[in-house]
Motif scaffolding. Structure first.
Motif, PDB file in Angstrom:
ATOM      1  N   LEU A 194       0.822  -1.204   0.000  1.00 54.36           N
ATOM      2  CA  LEU A 194       0.000   0.000   0.000  1.00 54.36           C
ATOM      3  C   LEU A 194       0.860   1.260   0.000  1.00 54.36           C
ATOM      4  CD1 LEU A 194      -2.779  -1.035   2.550  1.00 54.36           C
ATOM      5  CD2 LEU A 194      -3.068  -0.672   0.090  1.00 54.36           C
ATOM      6  N   MET A 195       1.931   1.259   0.791  1.00 58.64           N
ATOM      7  CA  MET A 195       2.797   2.440   0.878  1.00 58.64           C
ATOM      8  C   MET A 195       3.493   2.723  -0.456  1.00 58.64           C
ATOM      9  SD  MET A 195       2.431   3.683   3.912  1.00 58.64           S
ATOM     10  CE  MET A 195       0.720   3.202   3.680  1.00 58.64           C
ATOM     11  N   VAL A 196       3.992   1.662  -1.084  1.00 57.14           N
ATOM     12  CA  VAL A 196       4.697   1.856  -2.353  1.00 57.14           C
ATOM     13  C   VAL A 196       3.724   2.261  -3.455  1.00 57.14           C
ATOM     14  CG1 VAL A 196       6.161   0.774  -4.093  1.00 57.14           C
ATOM     15  CG2 VAL A 196       6.539   0.285  -1.687  1.00 57.14           C
ATOM     16  N   GLU A 197       2.520   1.696  -3.435  1.00 54.14           N
ATOM     17  CA  GLU A 197       1.521   2.107  -4.421  1.00 54.14           C
ATOM     18  C   GLU A 197       1.166   3.584  -4.255  1.00 54.14           C
ATOM     19  OE1 GLU A 197       0.377   0.815  -7.000  1.00 54.14           O
ATOM     20  OE2 GLU A 197       0.918  -1.287  -6.852  1.00 54.14           O
ATOM     21  N   LEU A 198       1.108   4.060  -3.017  1.00 55.78           N
ATOM     22  CA  LEU A 198       0.874   5.490  -2.787  1.00 55.78           C
ATOM     23  C   LEU A 198       1.984   6.328  -3.402  1.00 55.78           C
ATOM     24  CD1 LEU A 198      -0.445   5.728   0.903  1.00 55.78           C
ATOM     25  CD2 LEU A 198      -1.647   6.394  -1.187  1.00 55.78           C
ATOM     26  N   ALA A 199       3.230   5.874  -3.237  1.00 55.83           N
ATOM     27  CA  ALA A 199       4.352   6.603  -3.825  1.00 55.83           C
ATOM     28  C   ALA A 199       4.254   6.633  -5.342  1.00 55.83           C
ATOM     29  CB  ALA A 199       5.680   5.967  -3.392  1.00 55.83           C
ATOM     30  N   ILE A 200       3.877   5.507  -5.942  1.00 58.26           N
ATOM     31  CA  ILE A 200       3.758   5.442  -7.401  1.00 58.26           C
ATOM     32  C   ILE A 200       2.628   6.339  -7.889  1.00 58.26           C
ATOM     33  CG2 ILE A 200       3.192   3.910  -9.333  1.00 58.26           C
ATOM     34  CD1 ILE A 200       4.610   1.676  -7.738  1.00 58.26           C
ATOM     35  N   ILE A 201       1.508   6.335  -7.166  1.00 60.89           N
ATOM     36  CA  ILE A 201       0.390   7.200  -7.547  1.00 60.89           C
ATOM     37  C   ILE A 201       0.810   8.664  -7.492  1.00 60.89           C
ATOM     38  CG2 ILE A 201      -1.889   8.021  -6.800  1.00 60.89           C
ATOM     39  CD1 ILE A 201      -2.433   5.112  -5.868  1.00 60.89           C
ATOM     40  N   GLY A 202       1.507   9.040  -6.403  1.00 54.51           N
ATOM     41  CA  GLY A 202       1.975  10.421  -6.295  1.00 54.51           C
ATOM     42  C   GLY A 202       2.926  10.797  -7.408  1.00 54.51           C
ATOM     43  N   SER A 203       3.856   9.881  -7.733  1.00 54.64           N
ATOM     44  CA  SER A 203       4.808  10.143  -8.809  1.00 54.64           C
ATOM     45  C   SER A 203       4.092  10.265 -10.151  1.00 54.64           C
ATOM     46  CB  SER A 203       5.844   9.017  -8.862  1.00 54.64           C
ATOM     47  OG  SER A 203       6.744   9.198  -9.926  1.00 54.64           O
ATOM     48  N   ASP A 204       3.156   9.347 -10.410  1.00 54.48           N
ATOM     49  CA  ASP A 204       2.410   9.402 -11.672  1.00 54.48           C
ATOM     50  C   ASP A 204       1.613  10.694 -11.808  1.00 54.48           C
ATOM     51  OD1 ASP A 204       3.267   7.089 -12.819  1.00 54.48           O
ATOM     52  OD2 ASP A 204       1.617   5.855 -12.141  1.00 54.48           O
ATOM     53  N   MET A 205       1.048  11.165 -10.698  1.00 49.56           N
ATOM     54  CA  MET A 205       0.295  12.413 -10.754  1.00 49.56           C
ATOM     55  C   MET A 205       1.198  13.575 -11.141  1.00 49.56           C
ATOM     56  SD  MET A 205      -2.257  12.045  -7.455  1.00 49.56           S
ATOM     57  CE  MET A 205      -2.972  13.688  -7.697  1.00 49.56           C
ATOM     58  N   GLN A 206       2.393  13.617 -10.561  1.00 51.82           N
ATOM     59  CA  GLN A 206       3.350  14.664 -10.934  1.00 51.82           C
ATOM     60  C   GLN A 206       3.665  14.603 -12.425  1.00 51.82           C
ATOM     61  OE1 GLN A 206       6.704  13.990  -8.240  1.00 51.82           O
ATOM     62  NE2 GLN A 206       6.336  16.002  -7.364  1.00 51.82           N
ATOM     63  N   GLU A 207       3.867  13.396 -12.914  1.00 47.91           N
ATOM     64  CA  GLU A 207       4.311  13.236 -14.292  1.00 47.91           C
ATOM     65  C   GLU A 207       3.199  13.561 -15.288  1.00 47.91           C
ATOM     66  OE1 GLU A 207       5.391   9.345 -13.388  1.00 47.91           O
ATOM     67  OE2 GLU A 207       7.211   9.954 -12.324  1.00 47.91           O
TER      68      GLU A 207
ATOM     69  N   MET B   5      13.824   8.160  -5.314  1.00 46.47           N
ATOM     70  CA  MET B   5      12.413   7.781  -5.378  1.00 46.47           C
ATOM     71  C   MET B   5      12.233   6.343  -4.879  1.00 46.47           C
ATOM     72  SD  MET B   5      11.210  10.517  -6.944  1.00 46.47           S
ATOM     73  CE  MET B   5       9.777  10.235  -7.942  1.00 46.47           C
ATOM     74  N   PRO B   6      11.283   6.097  -3.976  1.00 45.74           N
ATOM     75  CA  PRO B   6      11.127   4.740  -3.422  1.00 45.74           C
ATOM     76  C   PRO B   6      10.774   3.681  -4.461  1.00 45.74           C
ATOM     77  CG  PRO B   6       9.314   6.189  -2.751  1.00 45.74           C
ATOM     78  CD  PRO B   6      10.350   7.061  -3.379  1.00 45.74           C
ATOM     79  N   HIS B   7       9.852   4.011  -5.380  1.00 47.42           N
ATOM     80  CA  HIS B   7       9.417   2.974  -6.336  1.00 47.42           C
ATOM     81  C   HIS B   7      10.508   2.625  -7.334  1.00 47.42           C
ATOM     82  CE1 HIS B   7       8.568   6.795  -8.405  1.00 47.42           C
ATOM     83  NE2 HIS B   7       8.740   6.122  -9.513  1.00 47.42           N
ATOM     84  N   ASN B   8      11.528   3.483  -7.437  1.00 46.42           N
ATOM     85  CA  ASN B   8      12.606   3.209  -8.390  1.00 46.42           C
ATOM     86  C   ASN B   8      13.432   1.999  -7.970  1.00 46.42           C
ATOM     87  OD1 ASN B   8      13.278   4.275 -10.896  1.00 46.42           O
ATOM     88  ND2 ASN B   8      15.125   5.226 -10.111  1.00 46.42           N
TER      89      ASN B   8
ATOM     90  N   PRO C  21      11.360   4.979   3.318  1.00 47.99           N
ATOM     91  CA  PRO C  21      11.856   3.851   4.129  1.00 47.99           C
ATOM     92  C   PRO C  21      11.320   2.500   3.687  1.00 47.99           C
ATOM     93  CG  PRO C  21      11.109   5.659   5.531  1.00 47.99           C
ATOM     94  CD  PRO C  21      10.675   5.989   4.131  1.00 47.99           C
ATOM     95  N   PHE C  22      10.146   2.493   3.039  1.00 47.37           N
ATOM     96  CA  PHE C  22       9.511   1.226   2.687  1.00 47.37           C
ATOM     97  C   PHE C  22      10.138   0.593   1.443  1.00 47.37           C
ATOM     98  CE2 PHE C  22       5.987   3.839   4.591  1.00 47.37           C
ATOM     99  CZ  PHE C  22       6.227   3.369   5.878  1.00 47.37           C
ATOM    100  N   ALA C  23      11.053   1.271   0.824  1.00 50.34           N
ATOM    101  CA  ALA C  23      11.852   0.673  -0.250  1.00 50.34           C
ATOM    102  C   ALA C  23      13.289   0.453   0.216  1.00 50.34           C
ATOM    103  CB  ALA C  23      11.833   1.567  -1.485  1.00 50.34           C
ATOM    104  N   LEU C  24      13.844   1.438   0.932  1.00 53.26           N
ATOM    105  CA  LEU C  24      15.261   1.367   1.285  1.00 53.26           C
ATOM    106  C   LEU C  24      15.552   0.330   2.359  1.00 53.26           C
ATOM    107  CD1 LEU C  24      16.285   5.152   1.279  1.00 53.26           C
ATOM    108  CD2 LEU C  24      16.253   3.506  -0.596  1.00 53.26           C
ATOM    109  N   ILE C  25      14.699   0.245   3.379  1.00 56.24           N
ATOM    110  CA  ILE C  25      14.960  -0.729   4.449  1.00 56.24           C
ATOM    111  C   ILE C  25      14.871  -2.168   3.931  1.00 56.24           C
ATOM    112  CG2 ILE C  25      14.161  -1.601   6.683  1.00 56.24           C
ATOM    113  CD1 ILE C  25      13.340   1.247   7.398  1.00 56.24           C
ATOM    114  N   PRO C  26      13.818  -2.530   3.163  1.00 58.26           N
ATOM    115  CA  PRO C  26      13.808  -3.904   2.626  1.00 58.26           C
ATOM    116  C   PRO C  26      14.991  -4.217   1.715  1.00 58.26           C
ATOM    117  CG  PRO C  26      11.605  -2.977   2.523  1.00 58.26           C
ATOM    118  CD  PRO C  26      12.529  -1.854   2.907  1.00 58.26           C
ATOM    119  N   VAL C  27      15.385  -3.273   0.854  1.00 57.90           N
ATOM    120  CA  VAL C  27      16.468  -3.604  -0.083  1.00 57.90           C
ATOM    121  C   VAL C  27      17.786  -3.777   0.652  1.00 57.90           C
ATOM    122  CG1 VAL C  27      17.311  -1.292  -0.748  1.00 57.90           C
ATOM    123  CG2 VAL C  27      17.253  -3.108  -2.432  1.00 57.90           C
ATOM    124  N   LEU C  28      18.018  -2.999   1.714  1.00 61.22           N
ATOM    125  CA  LEU C  28      19.231  -3.202   2.510  1.00 61.22           C
ATOM    126  C   LEU C  28      19.153  -4.526   3.283  1.00 61.22           C
ATOM    127  CD1 LEU C  28      21.944  -2.116   3.591  1.00 61.22           C
ATOM    128  CD2 LEU C  28      20.665  -1.081   5.473  1.00 61.22           C
TER     129      LEU C  28
END
Length: 528
Positions: free
Chosen positions: A149-162, A263-266, A418-425
């Protein structure tokens, strides 16, 4: 989870020396380095039906341009996130507010972004799974759903900007004849049309993105040549990490640069894109080689994106730093520009966004500057909308088993970092996931410190934004949500620390693995 998976998880916990209570949250039910059993297929089918083959190198030389070319593509698609309209707006505001003084922040943010993208790419190469798939396998149901849900929110926000950026570019190109809502509809329609390119081959799609990046380089490069920024001030701003006479606006702009670049979704996108190359994960030499070439390609791609960002910052730093609204309004009036009314007649400091930025360039340097700016913004918006759509598709696999809004959308995406960086680390540091390619102690510590720094910067940015709204009910609501947010971030951090501690105890810094390992369990290689 089937019985075979349960047995594997139990066997892992037994091998770890009775750490069942610790390791159960982040399980190791299957070694991603080994193919699944015939009756236990992958829960996800890869998006890439056919993978790009890598040419053989008979001499096994240290470097091959043919191989680099074969690996080129994912890094440039990933770099689009560093060139989206949110970044472009952050760049022009940085130049208008602080001149050349914050260029070093942009450089530092890009370097940090490169290091974090390296982790995401390595995860995809070594495991054959992208970050969302690893989260699905390793986290329990509730945390992985919250992550989704958190990452989808980030993607939605990014898509809106774009989408908003593309709509603004279309409005500028049509001299206002096409309204913003019309530009939004056009952008949505042509994005779906362009996405059909992948049906004709991934290389064609990558070439199309390369064309869009080239368009951005040429258009923003044209503005750079037209304005002729001071090269001395440019170099000072890049390599002298100091901001003389900087106040709160400049500090907030510096924080905004970091939030716009990383960007988290990246992280999810890059870990998926590297799966498009044909790499034999059973061969450590091939995996090591893929990691090397993907990193080189990412360096080149982010260098190109950094240069484009430099173009935008320096153009507005040279032409519009310390300018007032009244001065720009007079310039537009003298040029008989239809955009004169955008600027009030007061002596307040000029505030620009991507729409006003194009208008200002048109007033100061002629209509060609405005149209070329709009073409660059259109390329940025269109390309980043497409990559955002891909990110959403990859993240969704985890669940299947207007300009004035930019500050709010940047805040939204900053909260998701944090919801992208913590899992990837976490996952790139676990030998049970990465085997020989797990992060060493230096990368674990440095990665943890970088993530702490970035999250602290972004929380400051969010707090400054909320305080600027000056609404007591909003403060109370933000405080309540902050407790839940920080609790979940702390939970993910705790899982990371516990998993790393468990893997260290299981491996032991001095243990030599001499006993035979079960086929499904990857070898444990202590990291120095």
């Amino acid at each position: 989870m089937g019985s075979s998976d349960t047995e594997r998880s139990a066997s892992y916990e037994d091998e770890a020396g009775g750490l069942g209570g610790v390791v159960s949250t982040i399980s190791s039910s299957r070694s991603p380095l080994q193919p699944p059993a015939a009756d236990d297929g992958e829960p996800f089918s890869t998006y890439f039906d056919s993978k790009i083959p890598i040419p053989e190198d008979e001499t096994h030389s240290c470097f091959s341009f043919r191989k680099l070319w074969a690996f080129t593509g994912p890094g440039f698609l990933m770099s689009i996130a560093y060139l989206d309209p949110g970044n472009i707006e952050s760049d022009l505001q940085s130049g208008a507010v602080a001149g050349f003084k914050l260029l070093w922040v942009l450089l530092l943010a890009t370097v940090i972004g490169l290091l974090l993208q390296r982790l995401a790419a390595r995860l995809g190469v070594v495991t054959g799974l992208h970050l969302a798939e690893v989260c699905h396998r390793q986290y329990q149901k509730v945390p992985r759903l919250i992550l989704w849900l958190m990452v989808e929110l980030a993607i939605i926000g990014s898509d809106m900007q774009e989408v908003i950026g593309s709509a603004i570019a279309i409005n500028l190109l049509s001299m206002g004849r096409i309204p913003l809502w019309g530009g939004v509809l056009i952008t949505i329609a042509d994005t779906f049309v362009f996405l059909f390119l992948d049906k004709y081959g991934l290389r064609k799609l990558e070439a199309f993105f390369g064309l869009l990046i080239t368009v951005m380089a040429l258009t923003f490069g044209y503005e750079y040549i037209t304005v002729k920024p001071s090269q001395e001030k440019l170099l000072q701003g890049l390599f002298i990490p100091y901001c003389q006479d900087c106040g709160t606006p400049q500090l907030e702009q510096a924080v905004g640069i970091v939030g716009a670049v990383i960007m988290p979704h990246n992280m999810y996108l890059h870990s998926a894109l590297v799966k498009s190359r044909q790499v034999n994960r059973a061969d450590k030499r091939e995996v090591r080689e893929a990691n090397k070439y993907f990193f080189i390609e990412s360096c080149i791609a982010l260098f190109v994106s950094f240069i484009i960002n430099i173009f935008v910052v320096t153009v507005f730093a040279e032409a519009f730093f310390n300018k007032t609204n009244a001065q720009v309004r007079q310039v537009c009036a003298n040029a008989s520009s239809p955009h004169t009314e955008l600027f009030p007649s007061d002596n307040g400091t000029l505030e620009v966004d991507i729409y006003k930025g194009g208008a200002v360039l048109g007033c100061s340097f002629g209509p060609a500057a405005l149209y070329i700016w709009a073409i660059g913004i259109l390329a940025a918006g269109q390309s980043s909308t497409m990559t955002g759509t891909y990110s959403g598709q990859f993240v969704m696999e985890d669940v299947e088993h207007l300009t004035g809004m930019n500050d709010f959308l940047n805040v939204l995406m900053s909260l998701q970092l944090p919801f992208a960086l913590i899992p990837v680390l976490t996952f790139t540091s676990l030998p049970s996931v990465m085997s020989d390619f797990a992060n060493g102690l230096l990368w674990r510590v440095a990665g943890g410190l970088l993530i702490l720094l970035l999250c602290s910067i972004n929380l400051y940015f969010v707090a400054a934004y909320v305080l600027a709204l000056r609404s007591l009910p909003l403060y109370v609501g933000a405080a309540a949500l902050s407790l839940l947010y920080l609790a979940f971030v702390a939970y993910l951090t705790w899982l990371c620390l516990v998993a790393l501690g468990a893997s260290f105890l299981a491996c032991g810094s001095t243990v030599s693995v001499t006993r035979p390992l079960r086929p499904e369990q990857p070898p444990c290689h202590p990291q120095k």
